[in-house]
Design a protein around this motif. Structure first.
Motif, mmCIF file in Angstrom:
data_model
loop_
_atom_site.group_PDB
_atom_site.id
_atom_site.type_symbol
_atom_site.label_atom_id
_atom_site.label_comp_id
_atom_site.label_asym_id
_atom_site.label_seq_id
_atom_site.Cartn_x
_atom_site.Cartn_y
_atom_site.Cartn_z
ATOM 1 N N THR A 70 0.857 -1.182 0.000
ATOM 2 C CA THR A 70 0.000 0.000 0.000
ATOM 3 C C THR A 70 0.890 1.227 0.000
ATOM 4 O O THR A 70 1.888 1.292 0.712
ATOM 5 N N GLY A 72 -0.496 4.890 -0.838
ATOM 6 C CA GLY A 72 -1.053 6.198 -0.585
ATOM 7 C C GLY A 72 -0.287 7.256 -1.364
ATOM 8 O O GLY A 72 0.372 6.972 -2.360
ATOM 9 N N ASP A 107 3.385 7.297 0.844
ATOM 10 C CA ASP A 107 3.250 7.872 2.182
ATOM 11 C C ASP A 107 4.417 7.419 3.062
ATOM 12 O O ASP A 107 4.626 6.222 3.273
ATOM 13 N N ASP A 130 -5.369 8.772 -3.341
ATOM 14 C CA ASP A 130 -5.399 8.643 -1.881
ATOM 15 C C ASP A 130 -5.184 7.212 -1.412
ATOM 16 O O ASP A 130 -4.619 6.986 -0.340
ATOM 17 N N ALA A 131 -5.616 6.239 -2.195
ATOM 18 C CA ALA A 131 -5.573 4.837 -1.767
ATOM 19 C C ALA A 131 -4.738 3.999 -2.721
ATOM 20 O O ALA A 131 -5.048 2.841 -2.983
ATOM 21 N N THR A 180 -3.854 -3.413 6.249
ATOM 22 C CA THR A 180 -4.675 -2.622 5.333
ATOM 23 C C THR A 180 -5.819 -3.436 4.752
ATOM 24 O O THR A 180 -6.886 -2.886 4.439
ATOM 25 N N SER A 220 -9.138 6.902 7.549
ATOM 26 C CA SER A 220 -8.220 7.690 8.364
ATOM 27 C C SER A 220 -8.644 7.699 9.832
ATOM 28 O O SER A 220 -7.882 7.289 10.708
#
Length: 282
Positions: A70, A72, A107, A130-131, A180, A220
């Motif tokens: 993941t 981000g 991220d 965002d994902a 996640t 979040s």
């Protein structure tokens, strides 16, 4: 932490050969599709750092296997930027660059490995700002292509496709609350009080920067209010994972110096959905 402390933790260097041996003993095999989360320092002193971990994982899963992380977007505008003073909003809207799957950094809070994997030759990153996720290997495009803009943790997303492919989730020294995949369970669960967010982020469309509105579970702050179920001191994902392990799911072992786990993605998702629907309807 200095090198000596790391060496003492792992009782010597953690080499690629050692990682391959430990990962194989934990239950990873050639052809596996593996989403992994890593706390690198927990492994001890890894010779070569992130690259050695990736090389060891690739050796274990082989050419027909796939690795997934993941990502981000480290520099995404925060959800609440549209509540800022008008002058600040105008500056963000005029000047914030569009998300670029090839250039936008993962991220930093996810550690070093997601950024290291997405930069590998042949890696594929999903399009969602965002994902976003990244994958490397035989099923990379199957996992990443056409990531849905809305409900990016739900059906037909990289997480859903991981489940469909019979994938696994590996925690290399990472805590149980980093799973996640349980956001996928949240997206699927039919339980009251599910919380959603709507937000704007810039993407590129035909070479132009466009602000697009997105809709998702609140990954979040939490898709549900878990405090009445797990209390204020514990994370819900940690509790779900602990309950799954207690029920006989998952495999525990050590990789280097790190307590590590392997979970079957389909089994964990199903357990998570059942847990959420049972606990949150009380």
């Amino acid at each position: 932490m200095d090198e000596l402390a790391l060496l003492e933790r792992s009782q010597g260097p953690v080499t690629r050969t050692r990682l391959v041996r430990d990962l194989s003993a934990l239950g990873l095999h050639a052809g596996d599709t593996v989403m992994f989360h890593t706390r690198l320092s927990a492994l001890g002193y890894v010779t070569g750092g992130s690259q050695t971990v990736i090389d060891a994982l690739r050796e274990v899963v082989g050419e027909q296997g796939t690795l997934m992380v993941t990502c981000g977007w480290n520099d995404a505008p925060p959800y609440e930027w549209t509540t800022w003073p008008a002058e600040w909003q105008e500056a963000i809207r005029a000047g914030h660059p569009a998300f670029d799957p090839e250039r936008s950094e993962a991220d930093h809070s996810y550690g070093r490995l997601p950024e290291a994997l997405r930069l590998q030759p042949g890696a594929v990153r999903s399009r969602h700002p965002d994902a976003s996720f990244a994958a490397l290997g035989a099923a990379a495009h199957r996992l990443m292509d056409d990531h849905p803009w809305d409900d990016p943790h739900g059906p037909d997303t990289p997480l859903a496709r991981l489940v469909e492919l019979g994938g696994k989730v590996l925690l290399l020294g990472a805590p149980l609350d980093s799973l996640t995949l349980l956001h996928h369970a949240e997206a699927l669960a039919d339980a009251p009080g599910k919380r959603f967010v709507d937000y704007e982020q810039p993407i590129a469309v035909d070479g132009r920067r466009v602000w697009r509105r997105f809709h998702d579970i609140d990954s979040s702050e939490g898709a549900f209010d878990y405090v009445p179920v797990v209390g204020e001191e514990r994370d819900a994902f940690e509790v779900i994972a602990d309950d799954f392990l207690a029920a006989g799911g998952g495999v525990k072992g050590h990789v280097g110096a790190a307590a590590s786990h392997v979970f079957d993605a389909r089994d964990l998702t199903g357990f998570g959905v059942r847990w959420l629907e049972a606990k949150l309807r009380r």
